[in-house]
Design a protein around this motif. Sequence first.
Motif, PDB file in Angstrom:
ATOM      1  N   ALA A  59       0.854  -1.197   0.000  1.00 12.10           N
ATOM      2  CA  ALA A  59       0.000   0.000   0.000  1.00 12.10           C
ATOM      3  C   ALA A  59       0.884   1.239   0.000  1.00 12.10           C
ATOM      4  CB  ALA A  59      -0.894  -0.005   1.248  1.00 12.10           C
ATOM      5  N   SER A  60       0.232   2.393  -0.164  1.00 10.01           N
ATOM      6  CA  SER A  60       0.971   3.660  -0.102  1.00 10.01           C
ATOM      7  C   SER A  60       1.463   3.885   1.324  1.00 10.01           C
ATOM      8  CB  SER A  60       0.062   4.818  -0.510  1.00 10.01           C
ATOM      9  OG  SER A  60      -0.917   5.045   0.500  1.00 10.01           O
ATOM     10  N   LEU A  61       2.446   4.762   1.472  1.00  8.10           N
ATOM     11  CA  LEU A  61       3.000   5.040   2.797  1.00  8.10           C
ATOM     12  C   LEU A  61       1.915   5.545   3.741  1.00  8.10           C
ATOM     13  CD1 LEU A  61       5.417   5.194   4.688  1.00  8.10           C
ATOM     14  CD2 LEU A  61       5.897   7.478   3.785  1.00  8.10           C
ATOM     15  N   LYS A  62       1.042   6.419   3.266  1.00 14.69           N
ATOM     16  CA  LYS A  62      -0.028   6.948   4.112  1.00 14.69           C
ATOM     17  C   LYS A  62      -0.915   5.819   4.643  1.00 14.69           C
ATOM     18  CE  LYS A  62      -3.763   8.962   2.434  1.00 14.69           C
ATOM     19  NZ  LYS A  62      -4.709   9.930   1.825  1.00 14.69           N
ATOM     20  N   GLU A  63      -1.281   4.892   3.759  1.00 12.42           N
ATOM     21  CA  GLU A  63      -2.117   3.761   4.174  1.00 12.42           C
ATOM     22  C   GLU A  63      -1.366   2.854   5.143  1.00 12.42           C
ATOM     23  OE1 GLU A  63      -4.883   2.295   0.675  1.00 12.42           O
ATOM     24  OE2 GLU A  63      -2.901   2.819  -0.105  1.00 12.42           O
TER      25      GLU A  63
ATOM     26  N   GLY B 176       9.176   2.518  -4.292  1.00 13.94           N
ATOM     27  CA  GLY B 176       9.599   2.742  -5.669  1.00 13.94           C
ATOM     28  C   GLY B 176       9.890   4.202  -5.949  1.00 13.94           C
ATOM     29  N   LYS B 177       9.853   4.558  -7.232  1.00 10.93           N
ATOM     30  CA  LYS B 177      10.317   5.881  -7.656  1.00 10.93           C
ATOM     31  C   LYS B 177       9.440   7.027  -7.155  1.00 10.93           C
ATOM     32  CE  LYS B 177       8.102   5.426 -12.202  1.00 10.93           C
ATOM     33  NZ  LYS B 177       8.345   5.388 -13.654  1.00 10.93           N
ATOM     34  N   LYS B 178       8.208   6.742  -6.722  1.00 11.77           N
ATOM     35  CA  LYS B 178       7.329   7.809  -6.235  1.00 11.77           C
ATOM     36  C   LYS B 178       7.423   7.999  -4.717  1.00 11.77           C
ATOM     37  CE  LYS B 178       4.017   7.611 -10.028  1.00 11.77           C
ATOM     38  NZ  LYS B 178       2.599   7.460 -10.426  1.00 11.77           N
ATOM     39  N   TYR B 179       8.526   7.551  -4.148  1.00 10.78           N
ATOM     40  CA  TYR B 179       8.648   7.579  -2.684  1.00 10.78           C
ATOM     41  C   TYR B 179       8.522   8.986  -2.106  1.00 10.78           C
ATOM     42  CZ  TYR B 179      13.481   9.198  -3.165  1.00 10.78           C
ATOM     43  OH  TYR B 179      14.598   9.938  -3.460  1.00 10.78           O
ATOM     44  N   LEU B 180       9.063  10.001  -2.802  1.00 11.31           N
ATOM     45  CA  LEU B 180       8.979  11.367  -2.267  1.00 11.31           C
ATOM     46  C   LEU B 180       7.540  11.865  -2.230  1.00 11.31           C
ATOM     47  CD1 LEU B 180      12.122  13.111  -3.831  1.00 11.31           C
ATOM     48  CD2 LEU B 180      11.720  12.576  -1.418  1.00 11.31           C
ATOM     49  N   GLU B 181       6.768  11.528  -3.266  1.00  8.80           N
ATOM     50  CA  GLU B 181       5.338  11.893  -3.284  1.00  8.80           C
ATOM     51  C   GLU B 181       4.607  11.210  -2.143  1.00  8.80           C
ATOM     52  OE1 GLU B 181       3.498  11.203  -7.127  1.00  8.80           O
ATOM     53  OE2 GLU B 181       5.394  11.670  -8.133  1.00  8.80           O
ATOM     54  N   GLU B 182       4.958   9.948  -1.894  1.00  8.38           N
ATOM     55  CA  GLU B 182       4.301   9.201  -0.811  1.00  8.38           C
ATOM     56  C   GLU B 182       4.627   9.803   0.544  1.00  8.38           C
ATOM     57  OE1 GLU B 182       4.054   4.996  -0.753  1.00  8.38           O
ATOM     58  OE2 GLU B 182       4.388   4.783  -2.909  1.00  8.38           O
TER      59      GLU B 182
ATOM     60  N   GLU C 201       5.441  12.947   1.138  1.00 10.61           N
ATOM     61  CA  GLU C 201       4.756  14.244   1.207  1.00 10.61           C
ATOM     62  C   GLU C 201       3.276  14.055   1.547  1.00 10.61           C
ATOM     63  OE1 GLU C 201       3.997  18.100  -1.713  1.00 10.61           O
ATOM     64  OE2 GLU C 201       5.474  16.595  -2.284  1.00 10.61           O
ATOM     65  N   GLU C 202       2.660  13.082   0.920  1.00  5.17           N
ATOM     66  CA  GLU C 202       1.238  12.812   1.173  1.00  5.17           C
ATOM     67  C   GLU C 202       1.026  12.329   2.611  1.00  5.17           C
ATOM     68  OE1 GLU C 202      -2.803  12.641   0.333  1.00  5.17           O
ATOM     69  OE2 GLU C 202      -1.186  13.533  -0.853  1.00  5.17           O
ATOM     70  N   ALA C 203       1.901  11.444   3.075  1.00  9.66           N
ATOM     71  CA  ALA C 203       1.769  10.902   4.434  1.00  9.66           C
ATOM     72  C   ALA C 203       1.962  11.988   5.485  1.00  9.66           C
ATOM     73  CB  ALA C 203       2.778   9.774   4.644  1.00  9.66           C
TER      74      ALA C 203
END
Length: 207
Positions: free
Chosen positions: A140-144, A164-170, A172-174
């Motif tokens: 799941a996403s980091l937030k989840e 993966g490559k979207k770790y920074l977005e995850e 930031e969202e979390a």
Amino acid sequence: MKNFMEKYNVSRETFEQLKAYEASLVEWQNKFNLVSNSSLQDCWNRHFIDSAQLFKFIPSSAKTLLDFGSGAGFPAMVLAVMAKEKTPYLKISLVESIAKKTLYLNEVKKICNLDVEVLNQRIESLPNKKVDVITSRAMASLKELLNYTQKFFAENTICIFPKGKKYLEEIEEAKKQWSFDCEIHDSETSDEGKILIIKNLQKKGGK
């Protein structure tokens, strides 16, 4: 594979157990769709080394490890094989809601002679219980994931999450919901992959 044994400082016996695990994965994949078929082309690197690289982040003082969405056992079963030799006091629990995957996890437990707990449950149904380490790979996403971890988090708990490559977005969202410290380490198996070490987790705005 002498390189593996030297790099991760494990015995030939541990290495042979991991190779037996790999052989069982290939066999069971024909019956159940445990991992993506494409990943079997490079199974050792994609699953076994990808899991083994996490062991160094487990504190030597850790007594309990909880793995979410264990699937075919990555990373937790690989970590359990390594822990049997290196930190036999580490109690590992694997949580997997899909029954056929827990069948396979119990098969690996038997093949590798592991003292692990395999739970065929949803994470939400588990009782509150503080643990030292939480792992999860591609669930799941980091937030989840942080939403799931809250009831298991104690003051010194750490999370080890490959991303993966979207770790920074995850991240930031979390951070919209959570306050936490995050170490970011490069993955040994993917140029785009990272390993996130989460500590000091707190929900923003109270509980």
